[in-house]
Design a protein around this motif. Sequence first.
Motif, short mmCIF file in Angstrom:
data_model
loop_
_atom_site.label_atom_id
_atom_site.label_comp_id
_atom_site.label_asym_id
_atom_site.label_seq_id
_atom_site.Cartn_x
_atom_site.Cartn_y
_atom_site.Cartn_z
N ARG A 1 0.70 -1.15 -0.19
CA ARG A 1 -0.04 0.34 -0.08
C ARG A 1 0.96 1.20 0.03
N GLU B 1 2.39 1.73 -3.25
CA GLU B 1 1.25 2.14 -4.39
C GLU B 1 1.02 3.44 -4.34
N GLU B 2 0.93 4.04 -3.15
CA GLU B 2 0.76 5.28 -2.72
C GLU B 2 1.82 6.35 -3.01
N LYS C 1 6.50 5.04 -10.69
CA LYS C 1 6.05 6.38 -10.01
C LYS C 1 7.17 7.47 -10.07
N GLU D 1 8.85 6.42 4.47
CA GLU D 1 7.40 6.10 5.35
C GLU D 1 7.57 4.90 5.87
N HIS E 1 8.16 2.55 -5.58
CA HIS E 1 7.42 1.80 -6.83
C HIS E 1 8.25 2.36 -8.19
#
Length: 203
Positions: free
Chosen positions: A20, A23-24, A44, A168, A41
């Motif tokens: 998650r 993906e964010e 991105k 994160e 990712h």
Amino acid sequence: MLLKLYEKNNNPKDLAEVVRVLEEGGVIIYPTDTMYAIGCHGLKERAIERICKLKGIDPRKNNLSIICYDLSNISEYAKVDNTTFKLMKRNLPGPFTFILSTSNRLPKIFRNRKEVGIRVPDNPIIREICRLLDAPIMTTTLPLEEGEDMEYVTTPELIEEKFGRDVELVIDGGIGGTEPSTVVNCTEGEAEIVRQGKGILSE
């Protein structure tokens, strides 16, 4: 945030949380078969730019690398001939980075250099995350300043202490290694070792 993961039998909720975050557009630190690395990712661009800034990488001058789960979809992200593919198959998963010509599938930031490093580390934690993400993970080793204690790039608690505000998530996969991957340039036809690190290339 520090998250403990194991080589197998991880809680699916923990793995889903890592996916998650990626993906964010989040940035994570994780173990590989060489050193701890920082990544995001691989498709991105904004997250990739964050890592470049954090490490002081200029993507116009420095090659960027991605982790793939295996070699089955390698042709989506890089141009690879049969000889190179066989060489990679003999040596991966393992502590090697293969430099290949990039494809159009990767973000523009990779195409600045027209080359991409491909890694399939022999580490089940990051490969499982890559498999669940179903996308490549842009990867680079943690920055270590001159004269700085190696524990800040090998010990998860100290890694979290140093980099926790910049990312994160920090994955605790045990004590990390101190030797980088061996880099093999395959863009000129014949494979050439441009940096000897961990591992002996099986030709």
